[in-house]
Design a protein around this motif. Structure first.
Motif, mmCIF file in Angstrom:
data_model
loop_
_atom_site.group_PDB
_atom_site.id
_atom_site.type_symbol
_atom_site.label_atom_id
_atom_site.label_comp_id
_atom_site.label_asym_id
_atom_site.label_seq_id
_atom_site.Cartn_x
_atom_site.Cartn_y
_atom_site.Cartn_z
ATOM 1 N N GLY A 45 0.790 -1.232 0.000
ATOM 2 C CA GLY A 45 0.000 0.000 0.000
ATOM 3 C C GLY A 45 0.819 1.277 0.000
ATOM 4 O O GLY A 45 1.881 1.358 -0.614
ATOM 5 N N GLY A 46 0.288 2.262 0.724
ATOM 6 C CA GLY A 46 0.849 3.612 0.691
ATOM 7 C C GLY A 46 2.314 3.695 1.085
ATOM 8 O O GLY A 46 3.057 4.513 0.534
ATOM 9 N N ARG A 49 4.357 2.725 -1.929
ATOM 10 C CA ARG A 49 4.240 3.832 -2.901
ATOM 11 C C ARG A 49 5.204 4.959 -2.536
ATOM 12 O O ARG A 49 5.951 5.461 -3.384
ATOM 13 C CB ARG A 49 2.785 4.346 -2.891
ATOM 14 C CG ARG A 49 2.543 5.584 -3.730
ATOM 15 C CD ARG A 49 1.251 6.276 -3.289
ATOM 16 N NE ARG A 49 1.397 6.877 -1.969
ATOM 17 C CZ ARG A 49 0.465 6.899 -1.026
ATOM 18 N NH1 ARG A 49 -0.711 6.339 -1.216
ATOM 19 N NH2 ARG A 49 0.701 7.481 0.138
ATOM 20 N N ASP A 61 2.693 -0.515 6.447
ATOM 21 C CA ASP A 61 1.611 -1.478 6.587
ATOM 22 C C ASP A 61 2.060 -2.819 6.032
ATOM 23 O O ASP A 61 2.657 -2.890 4.957
ATOM 24 C CB ASP A 61 0.368 -0.995 5.826
ATOM 25 C CG ASP A 61 -0.221 0.246 6.468
ATOM 26 O OD1 ASP A 61 -0.176 0.341 7.710
ATOM 27 O OD2 ASP A 61 -0.697 1.132 5.734
ATOM 28 N N ARG A 128 -8.265 -5.623 -4.318
ATOM 29 C CA ARG A 128 -9.305 -4.853 -3.634
ATOM 30 C C ARG A 128 -8.891 -3.396 -3.400
ATOM 31 O O ARG A 128 -9.692 -2.581 -2.969
ATOM 32 C CB ARG A 128 -9.620 -5.494 -2.282
ATOM 33 C CG ARG A 128 -8.523 -5.238 -1.254
ATOM 34 C CD ARG A 128 -8.906 -5.658 0.149
ATOM 35 N NE ARG A 128 -7.768 -5.678 1.048
ATOM 36 C CZ ARG A 128 -7.390 -4.642 1.818
ATOM 37 N NH1 ARG A 128 -8.071 -3.512 1.802
ATOM 38 N NH2 ARG A 128 -6.341 -4.752 2.604
ATOM 39 N N ARG A 129 -7.628 -3.096 -3.663
ATOM 40 C CA ARG A 129 -7.118 -1.755 -3.322
ATOM 41 C C ARG A 129 -7.525 -0.719 -4.366
ATOM 42 O O ARG A 129 -7.926 -1.052 -5.459
ATOM 43 C CB ARG A 129 -5.610 -1.817 -3.108
ATOM 44 C CG ARG A 129 -5.309 -2.654 -1.877
ATOM 45 C CD ARG A 129 -3.847 -2.891 -1.631
ATOM 46 N NE ARG A 129 -3.689 -3.748 -0.460
ATOM 47 C CZ ARG A 129 -3.545 -3.295 0.791
ATOM 48 N NH1 ARG A 129 -3.484 -2.009 1.027
ATOM 49 N NH2 ARG A 129 -3.446 -4.136 1.794
ATOM 50 N N ASP A 130 -7.439 0.553 -3.993
ATOM 51 C CA ASP A 130 -8.097 1.572 -4.818
ATOM 52 C C ASP A 130 -7.376 1.938 -6.115
ATOM 53 O O ASP A 130 -7.961 1.897 -7.186
ATOM 54 C CB ASP A 130 -8.420 2.820 -3.980
ATOM 55 C CG ASP A 130 -7.255 3.324 -3.134
ATOM 56 O OD1 ASP A 130 -6.129 2.783 -3.255
ATOM 57 O OD2 ASP A 130 -7.467 4.272 -2.354
ATOM 58 N N ASN A 134 -1.276 2.343 -5.303
ATOM 59 C CA ASN A 134 -1.466 1.861 -3.929
ATOM 60 C C ASN A 134 -1.631 0.353 -3.896
ATOM 61 O O ASN A 134 -1.960 -0.213 -2.847
ATOM 62 C CB ASN A 134 -2.739 2.478 -3.318
ATOM 63 C CG ASN A 134 -2.577 3.953 -3.023
ATOM 64 O OD1 ASN A 134 -1.466 4.458 -2.965
ATOM 65 N ND2 ASN A 134 -3.696 4.644 -2.853
ATOM 66 N N ASP A 179 -17.354 2.134 -3.208
ATOM 67 C CA ASP A 179 -16.912 3.011 -2.132
ATOM 68 C C ASP A 179 -16.652 4.400 -2.715
ATOM 69 O O ASP A 179 -15.666 4.631 -3.405
ATOM 70 C CB ASP A 179 -15.639 2.440 -1.502
ATOM 71 C CG ASP A 179 -15.103 3.314 -0.373
ATOM 72 O OD1 ASP A 179 -15.711 4.371 -0.101
ATOM 73 O OD2 ASP A 179 -14.080 2.942 0.233
ATOM 74 N N ARG A 182 -13.381 6.671 -2.521
ATOM 75 C CA ARG A 182 -12.248 6.551 -3.453
ATOM 76 C C ARG A 182 -12.179 7.725 -4.413
ATOM 77 O O ARG A 182 -11.090 8.091 -4.857
ATOM 78 C CB ARG A 182 -12.373 5.235 -4.235
ATOM 79 C CG ARG A 182 -12.139 4.024 -3.346
ATOM 80 C CD ARG A 182 -12.442 2.720 -4.056
ATOM 81 N NE ARG A 182 -12.369 1.609 -3.115
ATOM 82 C CZ ARG A 182 -13.066 0.482 -3.217
ATOM 83 N NH1 ARG A 182 -13.888 0.294 -4.245
ATOM 84 N NH2 ARG A 182 -12.937 -0.461 -2.307
ATOM 85 N N ARG A 185 -10.435 10.349 -2.572
ATOM 86 C CA ARG A 185 -9.032 9.964 -2.431
ATOM 87 C C ARG A 185 -8.271 10.200 -3.735
ATOM 88 O O ARG A 185 -7.132 10.665 -3.718
ATOM 89 C CB ARG A 185 -8.916 8.487 -2.005
ATOM 90 C CG ARG A 185 -9.212 8.270 -0.515
ATOM 91 C CD ARG A 185 -9.280 6.786 -0.133
ATOM 92 N NE ARG A 185 -8.087 6.006 -0.409
ATOM 93 C CZ ARG A 185 -7.043 5.857 0.410
ATOM 94 N NH1 ARG A 185 -7.047 6.460 1.591
ATOM 95 N NH2 ARG A 185 -6.010 5.121 0.073
ATOM 96 N N ARG A 188 -7.580 13.788 -3.945
ATOM 97 C CA ARG A 188 -6.605 14.156 -2.910
ATOM 98 C C ARG A 188 -5.202 13.717 -3.307
ATOM 99 O O ARG A 188 -4.242 14.480 -3.187
ATOM 100 C CB ARG A 188 -7.024 13.524 -1.581
ATOM 101 C CG ARG A 188 -6.145 13.889 -0.417
ATOM 102 C CD ARG A 188 -5.193 12.794 0.013
ATOM 103 N NE ARG A 188 -5.864 11.678 0.644
ATOM 104 C CZ ARG A 188 -5.216 10.692 1.248
ATOM 105 N NH1 ARG A 188 -3.897 10.693 1.313
ATOM 106 N NH2 ARG A 188 -5.884 9.678 1.763
ATOM 107 N N PHE A 189 -5.054 12.480 -3.790
ATOM 108 C CA PHE A 189 -3.721 12.024 -4.199
ATOM 109 C C PHE A 189 -3.197 12.862 -5.365
ATOM 110 O O PHE A 189 -2.001 13.158 -5.432
ATOM 111 C CB PHE A 189 -3.733 10.538 -4.582
ATOM 112 C CG PHE A 189 -3.795 9.602 -3.408
ATOM 113 C CD1 PHE A 189 -2.832 9.656 -2.401
ATOM 114 C CD2 PHE A 189 -4.809 8.659 -3.291
ATOM 115 C CE1 PHE A 189 -2.884 8.797 -1.307
ATOM 116 C CE2 PHE A 189 -4.867 7.790 -2.205
ATOM 117 C CZ PHE A 189 -3.909 7.856 -1.213
ATOM 118 N N LYS A 226 -6.540 16.712 4.144
ATOM 119 C CA LYS A 226 -5.316 16.219 3.496
ATOM 120 C C LYS A 226 -5.083 16.936 2.166
ATOM 121 O O LYS A 226 -3.950 17.270 1.819
ATOM 122 C CB LYS A 226 -5.403 14.707 3.275
ATOM 123 C CG LYS A 226 -5.267 13.914 4.563
ATOM 124 C CD LYS A 226 -5.290 12.413 4.307
ATOM 125 C CE LYS A 226 -5.196 11.654 5.631
ATOM 126 N NZ LYS A 226 -5.244 10.208 5.463
#
Ligand code: ATP
Ligand code: MG
Length: 466
Positions: A45-46, A49, A61, A128-130, A134, A179, A182, A185, A188-189, A226
């Motif tokens: 994940g993050g 990245r 994580d 399953r990740r966005d 990530n 979701d 996302r 997000r 934001r990213f 953020k």
């Protein structure tokens, strides 16, 4: 004549030496413990990245095929973190989050999975990740394989990092329906990393923006905070507007679009707001919030090209919005106060008492923030940052604050108890009025701020009001 090549022949990605992935020792130790007991385990994940971007990750994580109960067995002192299979493991002085590989199911309300299913491979977990950036992992698979850690990147995360692209994993529309957070997000990213949104990801946000209405104010607020901390928040703010997410999460701000401004040619009020936010230094989150909201009262007060009372109306709208997105109370109060007072004017003819009254009205603690907001407002209007006498006002305020100035009741050389003792008056509104009266006089003329003078003046005031 030289002909330009018809296509861009530059390589599509930046060629850089590969980044060495070297997690800190407690993380490595935890991974080794899992590998050596026959489990697959990965950094994911993050954090990965950020390492690949040559940034320092905030936290590491981990993901593993070991089930939560097994983690509790393997790591003394480990505790369940939530019902989604995350266990907090103590490693050295740190606490690491270790999550069992899983897939998510049954997104009934467009906000969270209602059922999770543990999985045996990292690939299931990454799916399953966005976003692709990530959805990479670094580690080794389950028992039997040589535990030589490697990068796992099934969705093209490295390519998208190199081209600075936010791209949904899988079908973007479905992922945003599952979701809606996302979408926020993604925006934001884009702002925090300075990335662009891949075309079908952007189109899917435009098509599904209305689903953001299902999100809790708290999660919207956390993403917005953020976003506002990004080096250039305007990247995210303009995307919020372009995707219509803005109209869903903050209709008050969306109403700024199309409102004419006579500041920068071609700019509307929303453009001015976005420029103003960018002009606030990144280490002032409350001022950035105030910048975002400073003119939110203008659409409702517009009449004949003027915006009378937009500061007061704006303060009310700002308070409502900040409450809705659950901004911490202290920050919200300060941001609203800044919105309320952002229209202050300065006249060089003011005497020093006028400067002190200004300080009292704003409050010592908020002066710096208000000046930072006005500087940004000036810059967002295409003006010099110190326009409207701001530089001079700042200097005069600083000069006053250096001396023994009287600004609030506590600065008076006498207090309420002493006045009651000396003058035989009782507690009540009259005492409060007397103190305020003395304060006004001492602000005008600090030389009277000694006990004897204040008592004499108080006696006089009482006699005159009898
Ligand atoms: P940051 O910590 O800077 O907010 P992050 O990417 O680490 O960024 P987290 O919220 O800490 O974000 O989540 C960790 C990882 O979990 C993400 O990198 C992503 O792989 C996954 N993730 C988080 N939220 C979602 C979501 N809403 N949908 C799918 N995957 C998600
Ligand atoms: Mg994180």
């Amino acid at each position: 004549m030289e002909q330009r090549p018809p296509v861009d022949i530059r390589p599509p990605v930046e060629i850089r030496p590969p980044v060495e992935i070297r997690p800190p020792e407690p993380v490595l130790e935890t991974l080794r413990r899992l590998w050596s007991t026959g489990h697959g385990a990965h950094v994911v994940g993050g954090s990965l990245r950020d390492v690949l971007l040559r940034r320092v990750p905030a936290d590491w994580d981990l993901a593993t095929d070991a089930r939560p109960e097994r983690l509790l067995e393997l790591f003394p002192g480990a505790v369940y973190e939530n019902r989604f299979g995350t266990v907090a493991v103590r490693a050295g002085d740190e606490v690491l989050q270790v999550t069992t590989y899983r897939s998510d199911h049954d997104y009934a309300d467009h906000r969270r999975p209602h059922r999770v299913e543990f999985g045996d491979t990292i690939e299931v977990d990454l799916a399953r990740r966005d976003f692709t950036i990530n959805a990479m992992a670094w580690g080794a698979a389950a028992a039997g394989t040589a535990a030589e850690p490697a990068l796992v990147d099934p969705h093209g995360g490295q390519r998208d990092l190199a081209t600075r692209t936010i791209r949904a994993v899988g079908d973007p529309r479905l992922r945003f329906e599952e979701d809606a957070l996302r979408m926020l997000r993604a925006v934001r990213f884009a702002a925090t990393l300075g990335f662009g949104l891949e075309a079908s990801t952007l189109a899917a946000i435009q098509a599904r923006a209305s689903f953001a209405a299902h999100l809790s104010g708290e999660r919207v607020g956390a993403e917005l905070a953020k976003l506002l901390a990004a080096p250039e928040p305007s990247i995210g703010l303009r995307l919020l507007a372009a995707t219509e997410l803005l109209a869903v999460i903050a209709p008050e701000l969306a109403a700024e679009r199309g409102i004419a401004q006579n500041k920068i040619p071609g700019d509307d009020l929303w453009d001015h707001t976005v420029r103003t936010v960018d002009a606030v230094p990144g280490d002032r989150p409350v001022v950035r919030l105030a910048a975002l909201l400073h003119d939110v009262g203008k659409p409702a007060t517009m009449a004949d090209g003027h915006f009378h009372g937009h500061d007061a109306v704006g303060a009310e709208l700002a308070a409502g919005l900040l409450l809705r997105i659950r901004t911490p109370r202290a920050d919200a109060d300060r941001a609203v106060h800044l919105v309320r007072h952002h229209m202050f004017t300065y006249d060089p003819a003011w005497g020093d008492a006028g400067i002190r009254r200004f300080i009292r009205r704003i409050g010592r603690a908020d002066l710096d923030s208000l000046f930072a907001l006005r500087e940004a407002d000036n810059m967002g209007s295409g003006l010099d940052r110190s326009a409207h006498g701001l530089g001079e006002l700042r200097a005069r305020v600083a000069a006053q604050l250096e001396g023994p100035v009287v600004l609030e009741r506590g600065d008076l050389a006498i207090d309420g108890d002493e006045l009651m003792d000396e003058l035989g008056i009782v507690q009540g509104p009259a005492l409060g009025r007397l103190l305020d009266d003395l304060l006004e006089r001492a602000i005008s003329d600090p030389t009277i701020n000694d006990r004897a003078s204040l008592l004499a003046i108080a006696t006089e005031i009482l006699r005159a009001t009898k």
